[in-house]
Write a protein that holds these residues in place. Structure first.
Motif, PDB file in Angstrom:
ATOM      1  N   PHE A   1       0.819  -1.205   0.000  1.00 44.48           N
ATOM      2  CA  PHE A   1       0.000   0.000   0.000  1.00 44.48           C
ATOM      3  C   PHE A   1       0.856   1.259   0.000  1.00 44.48           C
ATOM      4  O   PHE A   1       0.657   2.176  -0.791  1.00 44.48           O
ATOM      5  CB  PHE A   1      -0.935  -0.014   1.218  1.00 44.48           C
ATOM      6  N   LYS A   2       1.825   1.322   0.905  1.00 43.40           N
ATOM      7  CA  LYS A   2       2.665   2.524   1.049  1.00 43.40           C
ATOM      8  C   LYS A   2       3.469   2.813  -0.220  1.00 43.40           C
ATOM      9  O   LYS A   2       3.646   3.966  -0.588  1.00 43.40           O
ATOM     10  CB  LYS A   2       3.633   2.367   2.224  1.00 43.40           C
ATOM     11  N   GLU A   3       3.947   1.756  -0.865  1.00 43.23           N
ATOM     12  CA  GLU A   3       4.804   1.922  -2.030  1.00 43.23           C
ATOM     13  C   GLU A   3       4.028   2.203  -3.313  1.00 43.23           C
ATOM     14  O   GLU A   3       4.619   2.550  -4.333  1.00 43.23           O
ATOM     15  CB  GLU A   3       5.676   0.674  -2.218  1.00 43.23           C
TER      16      GLU A   3
ATOM     17  N   GLU B   1      -6.253   5.987   1.004  1.00 43.15           N
ATOM     18  CA  GLU B   1      -6.678   5.286   2.215  1.00 43.15           C
ATOM     19  C   GLU B   1      -8.151   4.899   2.149  1.00 43.15           C
ATOM     20  O   GLU B   1      -8.540   3.814   2.588  1.00 43.15           O
ATOM     21  CB  GLU B   1      -6.416   6.130   3.457  1.00 43.15           C
TER      22      GLU B   1
ATOM     23  N   LEU C   1      -8.340   1.834   0.163  1.00 36.93           N
ATOM     24  CA  LEU C   1      -7.919   0.676   0.967  1.00 36.93           C
ATOM     25  C   LEU C   1      -9.045   0.243   1.899  1.00 36.93           C
ATOM     26  O   LEU C   1      -9.324  -0.956   2.032  1.00 36.93           O
ATOM     27  CB  LEU C   1      -6.655   1.007   1.758  1.00 36.93           C
TER      28      LEU C   1
ATOM     29  N   GLU D   1      -2.206  -4.931   4.956  1.00 39.05           N
ATOM     30  CA  GLU D   1      -2.214  -3.488   4.739  1.00 39.05           C
ATOM     31  C   GLU D   1      -3.203  -2.724   5.622  1.00 39.05           C
ATOM     32  O   GLU D   1      -3.166  -1.498   5.668  1.00 39.05           O
ATOM     33  CB  GLU D   1      -2.491  -3.168   3.264  1.00 39.05           C
TER      34      GLU D   1
ATOM     35  N   ARG E   1      -3.204  -2.111   8.567  1.00 34.97           N
ATOM     36  CA  ARG E   1      -2.503  -1.284   9.560  1.00 34.97           C
ATOM     37  C   ARG E   1      -2.288   0.148   9.087  1.00 34.97           C
ATOM     38  O   ARG E   1      -1.990   1.038   9.891  1.00 34.97           O
ATOM     39  CB  ARG E   1      -1.168  -1.923   9.925  1.00 34.97           C
ATOM     40  N   HIS E   2      -2.445   0.388   7.783  1.00 37.87           N
ATOM     41  CA  HIS E   2      -2.245   1.731   7.245  1.00 37.87           C
ATOM     42  C   HIS E   2      -3.506   2.593   7.312  1.00 37.87           C
ATOM     43  O   HIS E   2      -3.470   3.751   6.894  1.00 37.87           O
ATOM     44  CB  HIS E   2      -1.751   1.659   5.793  1.00 37.87           C
TER      45      HIS E   2
ATOM     46  N   ASN F   1      -6.470   4.847   9.082  1.00 41.31           N
ATOM     47  CA  ASN F   1      -6.568   5.691  10.269  1.00 41.31           C
ATOM     48  C   ASN F   1      -7.498   5.018  11.282  1.00 41.31           C
ATOM     49  O   ASN F   1      -8.193   4.049  10.963  1.00 41.31           O
ATOM     50  CB  ASN F   1      -7.021   7.114   9.912  1.00 41.31           C
TER      51      ASN F   1
END
Length: 189
Positions: free
Chosen positions: A18-20, A45, A48, A102, A104-105, A107
């Motif tokens: 997700f971050k990348e 987000e 996601l 993912e 954990r990403h 909020n």
């Protein structure tokens, strides 16, 4: 178009994380502009969150269909739920990996929404175990919540290593898990 964005994002999040993965990566893969992305999603987000919610809500729907079947005993329902989770690896593997890896990403607000759905799934499982204990299908000295977490641990990580096209079929893996759950690994005398 919204579905195309979701499908492409699932593929990219699974491959890169997700971050990348940037919004630019997503729109370039589809061949649209960022404006198209933001027409459907406020942020990466939110996308996601939608992927995670869709995944868990689909599992809950399938689980509840199994649980509502009046013609099945608790053991058969447990088998069907375990099989459903294993079978979904073929069609939902990437979504499952994203859900577990993912999430954990997200909020806190989005995470709480997902955790509430996960809790429903777990509690449905636990109620089945408790019903099976009450009907004397399952051993009565076992702690239902710990047993539920154990079964979830076994099945939830299968998406990571199980290959539905491999040497062990979905049915065979379900049988192995059910034998482990119902009988353990100790040889009976």
């Amino acid at each position: 178009m919204k579905e195309k964005i979701i499908e492409t994002s699932i593929e990219l999040f699974d491959q890169k994380g997700f971050k990348e993965t940037s919004v630019q990566d997503i729109v370039e893969a589809i061949g649209v502009t960022k404006g198209t992305f933001y027409y459907y999603f406020k942020s990466k987000e939110e996308l996601l969150k939608d992927i995670c919610l869709t995944y868990i809500e689909d599992l809950i729907r399938q689980q509840e269909e199994i649980l509502e079947d009046p013609n099945q005993d608790c053991t058969a329902k447990l088998y069907d739920i375990v099989y459903m989770l294993i079978h979904n690896i073929k069609t939902q593997r990437r979504s499952a990996r994203i859900f577990f890896r993912e999430m954990r990403h997200l909020n806190e607000l989005h995470l709480e929404e997902i955790k509430a759905k996960r809790k429903v799934f777990r509690e449905n499982y636990q109620k089945l175990i408790e019903e099976g204990i009450g009907k004397r299908e399952f051993k009565n000295h076992l702690n239902p919540d710990m047993l539920t977490f154990g079964i979830l641990g076994i099945t939830n990580w299968s998406y990571y290593w199980f290959n539905p096209e491999g040497e062990v079929s979905e049915e065979k893996l379900t049988e192995i898990y059910m034998d482990l759950i119902l009988n353990g690994i100790k040889k009976s005398d």
